[in-house]
Enzyme design. Structure first.
Site, PDB file in Angstrom:
ATOM      1  N   HIS A  41      38.108 -39.923  15.066  1.00 47.18           N
ATOM      2  CA  HIS A  41      38.260 -40.058  16.760  1.00 47.18           C
ATOM      3  C   HIS A  41      39.600 -40.392  16.852  1.00 47.18           C
ATOM      4  O   HIS A  41      40.221 -41.239  16.542  1.00 47.18           O
ATOM      5  CB  HIS A  41      37.197 -41.086  17.093  1.00 47.18           C
ATOM      6  CG  HIS A  41      37.421 -41.235  18.768  1.00 47.18           C
ATOM      7  ND1 HIS A  41      37.382 -42.582  19.291  1.00 47.18           N
ATOM      8  CD2 HIS A  41      37.389 -40.250  19.841  1.00 47.18           C
ATOM      9  CE1 HIS A  41      37.444 -42.060  20.694  1.00 47.18           C
ATOM     10  NE2 HIS A  41      37.659 -41.161  20.993  1.00 47.18           N
ATOM     11  N   HIS A  87      47.496 -38.429  24.021  1.00 43.03           N
ATOM     12  CA  HIS A  87      46.325 -38.839  24.445  1.00 43.03           C
ATOM     13  C   HIS A  87      46.496 -39.016  25.984  1.00 43.03           C
ATOM     14  O   HIS A  87      47.380 -39.786  26.557  1.00 43.03           O
ATOM     15  CB  HIS A  87      45.616 -40.328  23.892  1.00 43.03           C
ATOM     16  CG  HIS A  87      44.286 -40.334  24.266  1.00 43.03           C
ATOM     17  ND1 HIS A  87      43.255 -39.810  23.407  1.00 43.03           N
ATOM     18  CD2 HIS A  87      43.822 -40.663  25.524  1.00 43.03           C
ATOM     19  CE1 HIS A  87      42.182 -40.183  24.166  1.00 43.03           C
ATOM     20  NE2 HIS A  87      42.137 -40.482  25.146  1.00 43.03           N
TER      21      HIS A  87
END
Ligand code: NAG
Ligand code: NAG
Ligand code: NAG
Ligand code: NAG
Ligand code: NAG
Length: 350
Positions: A41, A87
């Site tokens: 992840h 991100h």
């Protein structure tokens, strides 16, 4: 920090004899869709800081047997024509140009000719398929890209066939796929369904179809079990998710096994992908070997004691996780959030 190094490497990369596909001979004859693979992840969010999801860098992940990589495509805030791996916002975390990340993976593929790797793109900014294609075209990864026969979507080649063809990087994007224009960049949720990913309590891991939204029956699709925990800080309307490294050893041990076994009962077959944080902590590798029916050979030198994260290996910056499902943020919100995150990061760092 608990670090189990090179577990998968030991198990798979040094298969004792003969030809190995993704590290084990028995995988060669199996279709791509018939193997349980480990996915990290936020694969690029590496570091020791509070916000990182992984301890070890991307290439180390591949060396250790991770075969699924999740990347987030974001237009760079300085030059929006440049796709970066970030991100949520590149101001907060920028792991560099996507081209460089793909080049790194391409280098690894060149050195590891019998490995099949999957890249799953999170496309929060609705980048179009041709923008991905442009980046891939500029990188060295293009010769390795696998194109699926979309007329026969549930039928996947064996690893041996993929390796022999040299086309051994499978690509998915979670929105804006356009397989008429860019056939190799497949729509993630057409081929793979996922269990819920916003779990905050180890008792709440579930085995239901969370995405694609509304899908009732996942027959014929591959599936991915999300097994990682977030701590949540709510700031006004914002939810900030913090990965839980301190309990990753438990999360990635019996909890992972119990959750996956439940999913196997629910869906009637093992998952194709298991996605975790801090893959190097706990029993993920050992359990995957068992699921895949291959022997697990414990590495000779595994330290069960807390050891240092190998900071010298850490090439990627750390970051704060922001709820992926938030709608696109407005400029003032973005500025506020950046300010907040930078301030928090400074507090954490110093
Ligand atoms: C692969 O196929 C075998 C044999 O049919 C089956 O037992 C196994 O569960 C399958 N694994 C996955 C991940 O589909
Ligand atoms: C990528 O390269 C291929 C082959 O040269 C070309 O057909 C395609 O138009 C390129 N795509 C983009 C978006 O530049
Ligand atoms: C793709 O699958 C279809 C349907 O099974 C088949 O007719 C076709 O020959 C396949 N194409 C290729 C290039 O293998
Ligand atoms: C899902 O669909 C398949 C065939 O497409 C069927 O055999 C199966 O029973 C369905 N499962 C559920 C839970 O409805
Ligand atoms: C394990 O590896 C570490 C670092 O490489 C080394 O210092 C240690 O002596 C090794 N322990 C054993 C039991 O081999």
């Amino acid at each position: 920090m608990w670090v189990f190094l090179a577990i998968w490497f030991t198990v798979f990369a040094f298969a004792p004899s003969g030809y190995a596909c993704n590290g084990h001979q028995s995988f060669c004859a199996r279709p791509y869709s018939n193997i349980t693979q480990l996915v990290t992840h936020d694969s690029y969010a590496v570091g020791q800081k509070v916000a990182a999801t992984q301890n070890l860098p991307l290439i180390q992940q591949l060396n250790d047997g991770v075969r699924g990589i999740k990347l987030s495509a974001v237009p760079n805030h300085i030059d929006p024509s440049q796709m970066h791996v970030c991100h949520s916002m590149c101001m907060v975390l920028d792991a560099g140009p996507a081209v460089s990340v793909l080049d790194e993976i391409a280098d690894w593929l060149k050195d590891n000719p019998n490995e099949v790797v999957t890249i799953m793109w999170n496309n929060l900014y609705d980048l179009h398929a041709d923008q991905f294609e442009k980046v891939y075209n500029h990188s060295n990864i293009m010769p390795y890209i696998y194109t699926h026969n979309l007329s026969n979507p549930t039928s996947w080649p064996t690893l041996q066939e993929m390796i022999d063809s040299g086309k051994r990087v499978v690509n998915f994007v979670d929105s804006w796929a356009d397989t008429k224009a860019v056939p190799w960049l497949m729509e993630h949720f057409l081929h793979i369904f996922e269990t819920p990913y916003q779990t905050t309590n180890a008792n709440d891991f579930r085995c239901v179809i969370d995405r694609p939204v509304g899908l009732q029956n996942g027959t014929g699709m591959m599936y991915l079990v999300n097994h990682f925990l977030y701590g949540v800080i709510n700031i006004g309307e914002y939810r900030i998710d913090i990965p839980q490294r301190d309990i990753a050893l438990q999360t990635n041990s019996q909890s992972l096994i119990d959750h996956t076994e439940q999913c196997i009962r629910t869906f009637g077959r093992p998952p194709n992908f298991i996605e975790v944080d801090f893959y190097d902590m706990g029993k993920a590798m050992e359990y995957l070997a068992r699921l895949n029916g291959i022997p697990y050979i414990a590495p000779a030198n595994v330290s069960a004691e807390a050891g240092p994260v190998h900071a010298q290996n850490l090439k990627w910056p750390t970051h704060m996780i922001i709820d992926n499902s938030s709608p696109t943020l407005s400029i003032p919100h973005t500025l506020f959030l950046s300010w907040f995150l930078l301030t928090s990061m400074l507090l954490v760092l110093f």
